[in-house]
Design an enzyme around this catalytic site. Structure first.
Site, PDB file in Angstrom:
ATOM      1  N   SER A 150      76.867  49.673  -2.735  1.00  0.00           N
ATOM      2  CA  SER A 150      77.328  48.334  -2.828  1.00  0.00           C
ATOM      3  C   SER A 150      77.926  47.669  -1.663  1.00  0.00           C
ATOM      4  O   SER A 150      78.476  48.447  -1.039  1.00  0.00           O
ATOM      5  CB  SER A 150      78.210  48.125  -3.827  1.00  0.00           C
ATOM      6  OG  SER A 150      78.748  46.816  -4.090  1.00  0.00           O
TER       7      SER A 150
ATOM      8  N   ARG B 259      84.131  36.506 -17.233  1.00  0.00           N
ATOM      9  CA  ARG B 259      84.437  37.862 -17.639  1.00  0.00           C
ATOM     10  C   ARG B 259      85.795  37.746 -17.978  1.00  0.00           C
ATOM     11  O   ARG B 259      86.792  37.723 -17.434  1.00  0.00           O
ATOM     12  CB  ARG B 259      84.245  38.811 -16.559  1.00  0.00           C
ATOM     13  CG  ARG B 259      82.936  38.836 -16.122  1.00  0.00           C
ATOM     14  CD  ARG B 259      82.731  40.196 -15.247  1.00  0.00           C
ATOM     15  NE  ARG B 259      81.398  40.011 -14.386  1.00  0.00           N
ATOM     16  CZ  ARG B 259      81.110  40.560 -13.532  1.00  0.00           C
ATOM     17  NH1 ARG B 259      81.904  41.541 -12.914  1.00  0.00           N
ATOM     18  NH2 ARG B 259      79.796  40.278 -12.713  1.00  0.00           N
TER      19      ARG B 259
ATOM     20  N   LYS C  39      66.883  43.047  -7.021  1.00  0.00           N
ATOM     21  CA  LYS C  39      67.557  43.624  -8.296  1.00  0.00           C
ATOM     22  C   LYS C  39      67.980  42.616  -8.985  1.00  0.00           C
ATOM     23  O   LYS C  39      68.603  41.580  -8.405  1.00  0.00           O
ATOM     24  CB  LYS C  39      68.857  44.254  -7.670  1.00  0.00           C
ATOM     25  CG  LYS C  39      69.819  44.967  -8.763  1.00  0.00           C
ATOM     26  CD  LYS C  39      70.744  45.479  -8.350  1.00  0.00           C
ATOM     27  CE  LYS C  39      71.834  46.419  -9.372  1.00  0.00           C
ATOM     28  NZ  LYS C  39      72.690  45.444  -9.810  1.00  0.00           N
TER      29      LYS C  39
ATOM     30  N   HIS D  21      72.579  43.364 -14.561  1.00  0.00           N
ATOM     31  CA  HIS D  21      73.960  43.440 -13.898  1.00  0.00           C
ATOM     32  C   HIS D  21      74.792  44.321 -15.080  1.00  0.00           C
ATOM     33  O   HIS D  21      76.065  43.975 -15.175  1.00  0.00           O
ATOM     34  CB  HIS D  21      74.543  42.049 -13.652  1.00  0.00           C
ATOM     35  CG  HIS D  21      75.263  42.195 -12.351  1.00  0.00           C
ATOM     36  ND1 HIS D  21      74.737  41.806 -10.966  1.00  0.00           N
ATOM     37  CD2 HIS D  21      76.514  42.929 -12.082  1.00  0.00           C
ATOM     38  CE1 HIS D  21      75.754  42.259 -10.194  1.00  0.00           C
ATOM     39  NE2 HIS D  21      76.734  42.681 -10.868  1.00  0.00           N
TER      40      HIS D  21
ATOM     41  N   ARG E  41      76.965  41.922 -17.096  1.00  0.00           N
ATOM     42  CA  ARG E  41      78.098  41.400 -16.462  1.00  0.00           C
ATOM     43  C   ARG E  41      77.936  40.037 -15.761  1.00  0.00           C
ATOM     44  O   ARG E  41      78.767  39.182 -15.347  1.00  0.00           O
ATOM     45  CB  ARG E  41      78.446  42.303 -15.472  1.00  0.00           C
ATOM     46  CG  ARG E  41      79.001  43.767 -15.700  1.00  0.00           C
ATOM     47  CD  ARG E  41      78.868  44.706 -14.616  1.00  0.00           C
ATOM     48  NE  ARG E  41      79.943  44.541 -13.647  1.00  0.00           N
ATOM     49  CZ  ARG E  41      81.231  45.149 -13.987  1.00  0.00           C
ATOM     50  NH1 ARG E  41      81.619  45.747 -15.282  1.00  0.00           N
ATOM     51  NH2 ARG E  41      82.217  45.141 -13.138  1.00  0.00           N
TER      52      ARG E  41
ATOM     53  N   GLY F   7      72.617  50.823 -19.491  1.00  0.00           N
ATOM     54  CA  GLY F   7      72.854  51.387 -20.855  1.00  0.00           C
ATOM     55  C   GLY F   7      72.200  52.849 -20.668  1.00  0.00           C
ATOM     56  O   GLY F   7      71.953  53.340 -21.679  1.00  0.00           O
TER      57      GLY F   7
ATOM     58  N   ARG G 146      72.228  56.123 -20.801  1.00  0.00           N
ATOM     59  CA  ARG G 146      73.326  57.091 -21.371  1.00  0.00           C
ATOM     60  C   ARG G 146      72.907  58.539 -21.664  1.00  0.00           C
ATOM     61  O   ARG G 146      73.719  59.381 -21.908  1.00  0.00           O
ATOM     62  CB  ARG G 146      74.302  56.386 -22.588  1.00  0.00           C
ATOM     63  CG  ARG G 146      74.708  55.255 -22.122  1.00  0.00           C
ATOM     64  CD  ARG G 146      75.839  55.233 -21.169  1.00  0.00           C
ATOM     65  NE  ARG G 146      76.403  53.774 -20.847  1.00  0.00           N
ATOM     66  CZ  ARG G 146      76.033  53.215 -19.923  1.00  0.00           C
ATOM     67  NH1 ARG G 146      75.042  53.465 -18.979  1.00  0.00           N
ATOM     68  NH2 ARG G 146      76.555  51.939 -19.612  1.00  0.00           N
TER      69      ARG G 146
HETATM   70  C1  LIG Z   1      82.021  48.278 -11.731  1.00  0.00           C
HETATM   71  C2  LIG Z   1      80.907  47.861 -11.594  1.00  0.00           C
HETATM   72  C3  LIG Z   1      80.694  47.139 -10.372  1.00  0.00           C
HETATM   73  C4  LIG Z   1      79.324  46.531 -10.133  1.00  0.00           C
HETATM   74  N1  LIG Z   1      79.198  45.907  -8.944  1.00  0.00           N
HETATM   75  C5  LIG Z   1      77.880  45.809  -8.331  1.00  0.00           C
HETATM   76  C6  LIG Z   1      77.703  45.394  -6.999  1.00  0.00           C
HETATM   77  O1  LIG Z   1      78.457  45.501  -6.170  1.00  0.00           O
HETATM   78  N2  LIG Z   1      76.498  44.946  -7.056  1.00  0.00           N
HETATM   79  C7  LIG Z   1      75.414  45.112  -7.732  1.00  0.00           C
HETATM   80  O2  LIG Z   1      74.203  44.875  -7.478  1.00  0.00           O
HETATM   81  N3  LIG Z   1      75.601  45.322  -8.992  1.00  0.00           N
HETATM   82  C8  LIG Z   1      77.007  45.498  -9.434  1.00  0.00           C
HETATM   83  N4  LIG Z   1      77.122  46.173 -10.588  1.00  0.00           N
HETATM   84  C9  LIG Z   1      75.945  46.302 -11.527  1.00  0.00           C
HETATM   85  C10 LIG Z   1      75.361  47.656 -11.556  1.00  0.00           C
HETATM   86  O3  LIG Z   1      74.516  47.659 -10.256  1.00  0.00           O
HETATM   87  C11 LIG Z   1      74.240  47.769 -12.627  1.00  0.00           C
HETATM   88  O4  LIG Z   1      73.365  46.929 -12.626  1.00  0.00           O
HETATM   89  C12 LIG Z   1      74.761  47.967 -14.038  1.00  0.00           C
HETATM   90  O5  LIG Z   1      76.228  48.663 -14.053  1.00  0.00           O
HETATM   91  C13 LIG Z   1      73.918  49.145 -14.977  1.00  0.00           C
HETATM   92  O6  LIG Z   1      74.466  49.115 -16.281  1.00  0.00           O
HETATM   93  P1  LIG Z   1      75.318  50.161 -16.628  1.00  0.00           P
HETATM   94  O7  LIG Z   1      76.732  50.211 -16.138  1.00  0.00           O
HETATM   95  O8  LIG Z   1      75.060  50.080 -18.279  1.00  0.00           O
HETATM   96  O9  LIG Z   1      74.521  51.536 -16.156  1.00  0.00           O
HETATM   97  C14 LIG Z   1      78.327  46.467 -11.110  1.00  0.00           C
HETATM   98  C15 LIG Z   1      78.567  47.338 -12.187  1.00  0.00           C
HETATM   99  C16 LIG Z   1      79.972  47.703 -12.416  1.00  0.00           C
HETATM  100  C17 LIG Z   1      80.113  48.379 -13.628  1.00  0.00           C
END
Ligand SMILES: Cc1cc2nc3c(=O)[nH]c(=O)nc-3n(C[C@H](O)[C@H](O)[C@H](O)COP(=O)(O)O)c2cc1C
Length: 368
Positions: A108, A166, A230, A254, A257, A287, A289
């Site tokens: 990231s 959030r 992405k 994301h 999120r 997701g 897992r």
């Molecule tokens: C704590 C956290 C920080 C994240 N930061 C970024 C980021 O900096 N850039 C980005 O493209 N996605 C970010 N994401 C999203 C992840 O790349 C990803 O899309 C997502 O976590 C996938 O789902 P999962 O957590 O259920 O595996 C972040 C996710 C989390 C949980």
């Protein structure tokens, strides 16, 4: 006796005990009602598998390639900011774990360890994630730094240019630290300084909500690195990504999120795969897992999957070793699911292994 957790959910529970609440909430949470997050597991759990018998599965080959680079099995580490919130070794622990397990990693742009240092610790496939910034000079500079320090692809995140709500972070008055990747950059007032919430105004202000698909053409004229999009969630955008020269697509919301509510990624994967029509590689996150989730995603057309939150769980419980174990668990579960389904290698995983699904996942008819 091995007293380590035996699955990702046990890691999640242990990580929750170990992480300070605001950090835990930041990692685990999503936008508004977190409907997207709960829908994601419902969708995965609603897909049943159709096993085939008397196939020679004595030797199972899990290996595959992503953008021409071999990985041990179809798993990569999501780009996710600030691994230091889970372990002091931060992204260095992550990249060592990914390297030891020979899976891919996308760093990231919000990493706790500067991108050049992470690259020098890597022996795994390593890609860099960034944004289309308002200031094209920043976009270009980050792309050049990625190229020069050895990253072999550039992942552009499309679904974070608008600040999402959030509520856990708002309640905790969460302060997002600045990333050393932006140190010394001349950016607009406020820059990348620490600020509240995940997508603070200063940061959101830097990521361009004006960018359109032709930004990929422009960036392709500035870098030789293959570009990855992405955050694609529709067939329409899958088609546009391909038309604009993108080499790979990550079907992602994301991790729930950004937009809430929206579909689970596994629900929209078939639509994107159909629209892309083999002209770009398609990956999926959100997701994952269980090893069986990997098989489901591959059967529906993904070439590989990525994990986000589980990285933090592994790091919080036992640093590099914890994350290595998370990857190992997923690999072992994936391998046994392949065997139980009668699939000796990745090429043999196709849509015929997907059986009953709930109305959440609508699919074309299965082969008869
Ligand atoms: C704590 C956290 C920080 C994240 N930061 C970024 C980021 O900096 N850039 C980005 O493209 N996605 C970010 N994401 C999203 C992840 O790349 C990803 O899309 C997502 O976590 C996938 O789902 P999962 O957590 O259920 O595996 C972040 C996710 C989390 C949980």
């Amino acid at each position: 006796m091995d007293d380590r957790p035996i699955n990702l959910y046990e890691y999640e529970a242990l990580a929750k005990e170990r992480m300070p609440k605001p950090e835990w909430d930041f990692v685990e949470g999503g936008a508004t009602d977190e409907i997207t997050i709960s829908r994601t597991r419902q969708a995965f759990d609603s897909i049943m598998l159709r096993p085939r018998m008397l196939v020679d599965v004595d030797v199972r080959d899990l290996s595959t390639t992503v953008l021409g680079e071999r990985i041990d099995f179809p798993l990569m580490m999501c780009p996710a900011g600030h691994h230091i919130r889970a372990h002091p070794d931060a992204e260095l622990a992550t990249v060592r774990a990914a390297s030891a397990m020979d899976v891919g990693m996308i760093l990231s742009s919000g990493s706790s360890v500067v991108m050049e240092e992470v690259a020098s610790a890597a022996t795994c496939k390593l890609w860099y994630q960034q944004y289309f910034y308002r200031d094209r000079g920043v976009t270009e500079l980050m792309a050049h730094r990625a190229d020069e320090s050895g990253y072999s692809a550039l992942c552009i995140t499309l679904d974070a240019s608008i600040r999402s709500k959030r509520e856990r972070n708002l309640r905790n008055d969460y302060m997002l630290p600045a990333s050393p990747n932006y140190d010394g950059l001349e950016v607009s007032p406020g820059g990348f300084a620490p600020s509240s919430d995940d997508a603070p105004p200063a940061f959101s202000g830097m990521v361009s909500p004006k960018a359109t698909w032709d930004e990929f053409d422009w960036l392709a004229s500035k870098t030789d690195l293959p570009l990855i999009a992405k955050g694609v969630m529709t067939g329409e955008d899958g088609r546009l990504a391909v038309e604009n020269g993108v080499k790979a697509i990550i079907v992602s919301n994301h991790g729930g999120r950004s937009l809430d509510p929206t579909f689970a990624t596994i629900e929209v994967l078939p639509e994107v795969v159909e629209a892309v029509d083999g002209k770009a590689e398609v990956y999926l996150d959100g997701g994952i897992r269980r090893g069986s989730d990997i098989l489901k995603a591959l059967a529906l057309g993904a070439r590989a999957v990525l994990i986000g939150r589980p990285m933090f769980w592994g790091l919080a419980v036992n640093g590099e070793e914890g994350l290595k174990h998370i990857i190992e668990i997923l690999r072992d579960e994936f391998e046994s699911t392949m065997g139980l389904c009668g699939k000796p290698d990745i090429a043999s995983i196709d849509r015929s292994v997907i059986g009953t699904v709930s109305p959440l996942v609508s699919l074309p008819q299965f082969p008869s």
